[in-house]
Design a protein around this motif. Structure first.
Motif, PDB file in Angstrom:
ATOM      1  N   SER A  13       0.844  -1.197   0.000  1.00  0.00           N
ATOM      2  CA  SER A  13       0.000   0.000   0.000  1.00  0.00           C
ATOM      3  C   SER A  13       0.881   1.250   0.000  1.00  0.00           C
ATOM      4  O   SER A  13       1.943   1.280   0.640  1.00  0.00           O
ATOM      5  N   VAL A  14       0.438   2.251  -0.703  1.00  0.00           N
ATOM      6  CA  VAL A  14       1.148   3.525  -0.719  1.00  0.00           C
ATOM      7  C   VAL A  14       0.109   4.632  -0.827  1.00  0.00           C
ATOM      8  O   VAL A  14      -0.858   4.511  -1.587  1.00  0.00           O
ATOM      9  N   GLY A  15       0.287   5.693  -0.091  1.00  0.00           N
ATOM     10  CA  GLY A  15      -0.733   6.736  -0.033  1.00  0.00           C
ATOM     11  C   GLY A  15      -0.502   7.917  -0.944  1.00  0.00           C
ATOM     12  O   GLY A  15      -1.437   8.670  -1.220  1.00  0.00           O
ATOM     13  N   ALA A  16       0.700   8.100  -1.418  1.00  0.00           N
ATOM     14  CA  ALA A  16       0.968   9.299  -2.231  1.00  0.00           C
ATOM     15  C   ALA A  16       1.995   8.988  -3.329  1.00  0.00           C
ATOM     16  O   ALA A  16       3.066   9.598  -3.399  1.00  0.00           O
ATOM     17  N   MET A  17       1.680   8.024  -4.166  1.00  0.00           N
ATOM     18  CA  MET A  17       2.599   7.648  -5.238  1.00  0.00           C
ATOM     19  C   MET A  17       2.593   8.720  -6.321  1.00  0.00           C
ATOM     20  O   MET A  17       1.545   9.242  -6.703  1.00  0.00           O
ATOM     21  N   VAL A  18       3.778   9.049  -6.805  1.00  0.00           N
ATOM     22  CA  VAL A  18       3.930  10.041  -7.874  1.00  0.00           C
ATOM     23  C   VAL A  18       4.581   9.354  -9.077  1.00  0.00           C
ATOM     24  O   VAL A  18       5.136   8.260  -8.946  1.00  0.00           O
ATOM     25  N   PRO A  19       4.524   9.962 -10.254  1.00  0.00           N
ATOM     26  CA  PRO A  19       5.168   9.361 -11.424  1.00  0.00           C
ATOM     27  C   PRO A  19       6.638   9.029 -11.147  1.00  0.00           C
ATOM     28  O   PRO A  19       7.385   9.838 -10.604  1.00  0.00           O
TER      29      PRO A  19
ATOM     30  N   ALA B 218      -2.643   1.942 -15.485  1.00  0.00           N
ATOM     31  CA  ALA B 218      -1.400   2.691 -15.645  1.00  0.00           C
ATOM     32  C   ALA B 218      -0.233   2.073 -14.887  1.00  0.00           C
ATOM     33  O   ALA B 218       0.931   2.319 -15.216  1.00  0.00           O
ATOM     34  N   LEU B 219      -0.506   1.293 -13.864  1.00  0.00           N
ATOM     35  CA  LEU B 219       0.559   0.715 -13.044  1.00  0.00           C
ATOM     36  C   LEU B 219       1.278  -0.417 -13.767  1.00  0.00           C
ATOM     37  O   LEU B 219       0.657  -1.270 -14.397  1.00  0.00           O
TER      38      LEU B 219
ATOM     39  N   LEU C 247      -4.447  11.320 -13.443  1.00  0.00           N
ATOM     40  CA  LEU C 247      -4.412  10.245 -12.443  1.00  0.00           C
ATOM     41  C   LEU C 247      -4.136  10.772 -11.034  1.00  0.00           C
ATOM     42  O   LEU C 247      -4.128   9.999 -10.080  1.00  0.00           O
ATOM     43  N   GLN C 248      -3.956  12.065 -10.901  1.00  0.00           N
ATOM     44  CA  GLN C 248      -3.714  12.627  -9.571  1.00  0.00           C
ATOM     45  C   GLN C 248      -4.897  12.310  -8.649  1.00  0.00           C
ATOM     46  O   GLN C 248      -6.054  12.484  -9.019  1.00  0.00           O
ATOM     47  N   GLY C 249      -4.572  11.814  -7.474  1.00  0.00           N
ATOM     48  CA  GLY C 249      -5.594  11.468  -6.499  1.00  0.00           C
ATOM     49  C   GLY C 249      -6.340  10.177  -6.774  1.00  0.00           C
ATOM     50  O   GLY C 249      -7.241   9.801  -6.005  1.00  0.00           O
ATOM     51  N   ALA C 250      -5.992   9.477  -7.867  1.00  0.00           N
ATOM     52  CA  ALA C 250      -6.685   8.233  -8.215  1.00  0.00           C
ATOM     53  C   ALA C 250      -6.335   7.127  -7.229  1.00  0.00           C
ATOM     54  O   ALA C 250      -5.250   7.094  -6.641  1.00  0.00           O
ATOM     55  N   THR C 251      -7.245   6.204  -7.076  1.00  0.00           N
ATOM     56  CA  THR C 251      -7.056   5.077  -6.158  1.00  0.00           C
ATOM     57  C   THR C 251      -7.458   3.776  -6.849  1.00  0.00           C
ATOM     58  O   THR C 251      -8.440   3.738  -7.606  1.00  0.00           O
ATOM     59  N   THR C 252      -6.705   2.705  -6.585  1.00  0.00           N
ATOM     60  CA  THR C 252      -7.072   1.380  -7.082  1.00  0.00           C
ATOM     61  C   THR C 252      -6.854   0.361  -5.980  1.00  0.00           C
ATOM     62  O   THR C 252      -5.888   0.460  -5.207  1.00  0.00           O
TER      63      THR C 252
ATOM     64  N   LEU D 177       5.016  -2.660  -7.833  1.00  0.00           N
ATOM     65  CA  LEU D 177       4.076  -1.835  -8.601  1.00  0.00           C
ATOM     66  C   LEU D 177       4.729  -0.483  -8.845  1.00  0.00           C
ATOM     67  O   LEU D 177       5.221   0.151  -7.903  1.00  0.00           O
ATOM     68  N   THR D 178       4.702  -0.056 -10.088  1.00  0.00           N
ATOM     69  CA  THR D 178       5.363   1.205 -10.448  1.00  0.00           C
ATOM     70  C   THR D 178       4.402   2.107 -11.209  1.00  0.00           C
ATOM     71  O   THR D 178       3.678   1.641 -12.101  1.00  0.00           O
ATOM     72  N   LEU D 179       4.418   3.389 -10.866  1.00  0.00           N
ATOM     73  CA  LEU D 179       3.669   4.371 -11.644  1.00  0.00           C
ATOM     74  C   LEU D 179       4.666   5.022 -12.596  1.00  0.00           C
ATOM     75  O   LEU D 179       5.580   5.737 -12.164  1.00  0.00           O
ATOM     76  N   PRO D 180       4.564   4.742 -13.876  1.00  0.00           N
ATOM     77  CA  PRO D 180       5.553   5.243 -14.837  1.00  0.00           C
ATOM     78  C   PRO D 180       5.681   6.765 -14.793  1.00  0.00           C
ATOM     79  O   PRO D 180       4.733   7.479 -14.449  1.00  0.00           O
ATOM     80  N   GLY D 181       6.851   7.241 -15.181  1.00  0.00           N
ATOM     81  CA  GLY D 181       7.089   8.688 -15.225  1.00  0.00           C
ATOM     82  C   GLY D 181       6.215   9.390 -16.231  1.00  0.00           C
ATOM     83  O   GLY D 181       6.053  10.614 -16.181  1.00  0.00           O
ATOM     84  N   THR D 182       5.631   8.656 -17.142  1.00  0.00           N
ATOM     85  CA  THR D 182       4.767   9.248 -18.177  1.00  0.00           C
ATOM     86  C   THR D 182       3.293   9.229 -17.790  1.00  0.00           C
ATOM     87  O   THR D 182       2.429   9.489 -18.630  1.00  0.00           O
ATOM     88  N   ALA D 183       2.994   8.913 -16.536  1.00  0.00           N
ATOM     89  CA  ALA D 183       1.597   8.816 -16.105  1.00  0.00           C
ATOM     90  C   ALA D 183       0.864  10.134 -16.346  1.00  0.00           C
ATOM     91  O   ALA D 183       1.402  11.229 -16.103  1.00  0.00           O
ATOM     92  N   ALA D 184      -0.365  10.035 -16.792  1.00  0.00           N
ATOM     93  CA  ALA D 184      -1.161  11.229 -17.120  1.00  0.00           C
ATOM     94  C   ALA D 184      -1.488  12.042 -15.882  1.00  0.00           C
ATOM     95  O   ALA D 184      -1.678  11.497 -14.784  1.00  0.00           O
TER      96      ALA D 184
END
Length: 202
Positions: free
Chosen positions: A76-82, A119-120, A184-189, A174-181
């Motif tokens: 779990s992570v609460g504030a993942m960024v690209p 996106a992950l 997706l800010q604030g999105a949760t899955t 799990l990685t959020l790519p640097g190119t994430a749109a």
């Protein structure tokens, strides 16, 4: 010296008496053979083999020591960024008495409709510990054969064999790519990993 008298044969041709006696003797021999032909008794023997016992084995797959793992905070992570990532090591064990082959799948829900799950990027390795530190913990090793790279399908698609009372560690990243749109800010899955065991080792 007495003479052998012939007896008339069919058609008036005489037949020697001796010939008739020989034929009569042969007839009696044939009758005797036929009379003595029958079923002969046969000796038999047998060897019993006993004492074999068959006991069905069992397979019992556990992950991190349990049959169900809830609230798995390590992924779990609460504030993942690209460019950020989160990784955790899971211990898969065969607590049964027979060998098993296990696979794993993943599912993810997007209640907010933003599509973060798609996106992950996923990586699964055989590492026994994570590398790095938050917000970029990783599985540094090589991906396992048949491992998936996205959520919503095979996590470990190629079956892995576990002997009874043995364990295997797998690292999931799990990685959020640097190119994430930006959308997706604030999105949760919500992510669920399902491990499945089978006694079929083929």
């Amino acid at each position: 010296m007495p003479s052998h008298r012939a007896t008339p044969a069919r058609g008036g041709v005489p037949r020697p008496l001796r010939s008739l006696r020989v034929q009569a003797a042969l007839g009696l021999a044939v009758v005797a053979c036929v009379a003595t032909t029958g079923t002969w008794a046969a000796w038999t023997d047998e060897v019993p083999v006993s004492g074999a016992t068959v006991t069905a084995g069992s397979i019992d797959l556990t992950v991190d020591g349990g049959n169900a793992v809830t609230g798995y905070a390590s992924l779990s992570v609460g504030a993942m960024v690209p460019g950020g990532s989160v990784a955790a090591v899971l211990t898969v064990r065969n607590a049964g008495t027979a060998p098993l082959r296990w696979t794993a799948t993943s599912t993810a829900t997007n209640a907010d409709g933003k599509g973060l799950a798609a996106a992950l990027a996923v990586k699964v390795t055989g590492d026994t510990a994570v590398s790095g530190s938050a917000p970029a913990t990783t599985c540094a090793g090589t991906a396992l054969a048949g491992a998936g790279s996205t959520l919503g399908g095979a996590l470990v698609g190629t079956g892995r064999t576990l002997a009874p009372a043995t364990t295997e560690k797998v690292c999931v990243q799990l990685t959020l790519p640097g190119t994430a749109a930006s959308g997706l800010q604030g999105a949760t899955t919500a992510v669920t990993l399902t491990f499945t065991a089978s006694s079929d080792l083929s």
